[in-house]
Design a protein around this motif. Structure first.
Motif, short mmCIF file in Angstrom:
data_model
loop_
_atom_site.label_atom_id
_atom_site.label_comp_id
_atom_site.label_asym_id
_atom_site.label_seq_id
_atom_site.Cartn_x
_atom_site.Cartn_y
_atom_site.Cartn_z
N GLY A 3 2.33 10.94 -5.68
CA GLY A 3 1.17 11.82 -5.21
C GLY A 3 0.02 12.25 -5.93
N ASP A 4 0.20 11.86 -7.36
CA ASP A 4 -0.51 12.26 -8.39
C ASP A 4 -1.99 11.69 -8.24
OD1 ASP A 4 -2.14 12.54 -10.62
OD2 ASP A 4 -0.95 11.42 -11.91
N THR A 5 -3.04 12.45 -7.46
CA THR A 5 -4.44 12.04 -7.25
C THR A 5 -5.14 11.75 -8.29
OG1 THR A 5 -5.28 14.27 -7.18
CG2 THR A 5 -4.25 13.40 -5.20
N ASP A 6 -4.80 11.48 -9.58
CA ASP A 6 -5.52 11.11 -10.83
C ASP A 6 -5.54 9.79 -10.87
OD1 ASP A 6 -6.31 13.59 -11.49
OD2 ASP A 6 -4.87 13.87 -12.79
N GLY A 7 -4.52 9.04 -10.07
CA GLY A 7 -4.35 7.67 -10.10
C GLY A 7 -5.07 6.81 -9.00
N ILE A 64 -6.20 5.53 -5.23
CA ILE A 64 -5.90 6.20 -4.11
C ILE A 64 -4.66 5.40 -3.13
CG2 ILE A 64 -7.93 4.92 -3.00
CD1 ILE A 64 -8.28 7.54 -1.43
N GLU A 65 -4.80 4.30 -3.50
CA GLU A 65 -3.99 3.27 -2.65
C GLU A 65 -2.39 3.87 -3.05
OE1 GLU A 65 -5.19 0.58 -5.95
OE2 GLU A 65 -6.13 1.69 -4.66
N GLU A 66 -2.24 4.27 -4.09
CA GLU A 66 -0.92 4.66 -4.82
C GLU A 66 -0.66 6.02 -4.18
OE1 GLU A 66 1.24 2.84 -6.61
OE2 GLU A 66 -0.08 1.25 -7.00
N TRP A 67 -1.23 6.88 -3.73
CA TRP A 67 -1.15 8.32 -3.59
C TRP A 67 -1.29 8.71 -1.74
CZ3 TRP A 67 -5.24 11.16 -2.06
CH2 TRP A 67 -6.28 11.09 -2.90
N ILE A 68 -2.21 7.95 -1.33
CA ILE A 68 -2.66 8.40 -0.09
C ILE A 68 -1.64 7.96 0.75
CG2 ILE A 68 -3.88 6.36 0.73
CD1 ILE A 68 -6.00 8.20 2.00
N ASN A 69 -1.04 9.33 1.68
CA ASN A 69 0.06 8.89 2.71
C ASN A 69 1.49 8.42 2.11
OD1 ASN A 69 0.46 9.40 5.25
ND2 ASN A 69 0.06 7.08 5.97
N CYS A 70 1.60 8.93 0.88
CA CYS A 70 2.87 8.44 0.08
C CYS A 70 3.85 9.40 0.39
CB CYS A 70 2.47 8.58 -1.37
SG CYS A 70 4.18 8.41 -2.31
N ARG A 71 5.26 9.06 0.69
CA ARG A 71 6.17 9.73 1.22
C ARG A 71 7.41 9.80 -0.04
NH1 ARG A 71 8.88 7.21 5.18
NH2 ARG A 71 8.13 5.37 4.28
N CYS A 72 6.90 9.34 -1.14
CA CYS A 72 7.98 9.36 -2.22
C CYS A 72 8.27 10.34 -3.09
CB CYS A 72 7.59 8.23 -3.35
SG CYS A 72 7.41 6.53 -2.66
N SER A 73 9.06 10.68 -3.67
CA SER A 73 9.50 11.76 -4.62
C SER A 73 10.10 11.45 -5.97
CB SER A 73 10.46 12.62 -3.67
OG SER A 73 11.61 12.21 -3.56
#
Length: 168
Positions: A131-135, A137-146
């Protein structure tokens, strides 16, 4: 008249900018209140859809999930730092929707599952946490990982790599 056109464009831009700022603030207020109240993503998404009828249900869910998830993980990382956590491990949702399981996925979170980094470093996808928005967008938008704290077992040392797994 060029002056009138320029004036109109400028005014429309300023008005639009103010409207967008107000809408953004309203969206974030709904999300923040939902999070503080302990409401789930579906509840927050329903409120977004009710308030902004131009949003579809899936768009509202994406916004709610992304914003709540990212803020939660950002706060978790602050606590990890406060508590002196040294390493974190990426954990996926372990279901068939994890990115990287389909050929069409532009991000691959499946291969990140179990990857370990020193707190503050970046995972192999460029994020410091899910969810790190500095990366990208395809890596964090709608991500469910923790991610979770990882403790190097007694008697062992972390391998000399930026990212590693328990098998390393």
């Amino acid at each position: 008249n060029a002056t009138a056109e320029e004036d109109l464009l400028t005014r429309v831009f300023i008005a639009s900018e103010r409207t967008l700022a107000r809408v953004d603030r309203s969206i974030m207020d709904i999300i923040t209140l939902g999070y503080k109240s302990g409401n789930g993503i579906n509840s927050v998404a329903n409120e977004l859809t009710r308030r902004f009828d131009q949003l579809t249900t899936w768009e509202s869910k994406r916004i709610a999930r992304t914003e709540i998830h990212n803020a939660h993980n950002r706060g978790t990382m602050d606590k990890y730092q406060e508590f002196g956590v040294e390493y974190t491990m990426w954990i996926t949702a372990h279901d068939d929707r994890v990115r990287g399981l389909k050929e069409t996925d532009t991000a691959d979170h499946a291969s990140l599952d179990g990857q370990i980094i020193r707190l503050g470093d970046t995972y192999s996808n460029g994020l410091k946490y899910p969810g790190d928005t500095d990366g990208p967008i395809e890596e964090w938008i709608n991500c469910r990982c923790s991610n979770a704290p990882y403790v190097i077992p007694y008697g062992y040392a972390a391998p000399p790599m930026e990212q590693f797994t328990e098998n390393d």
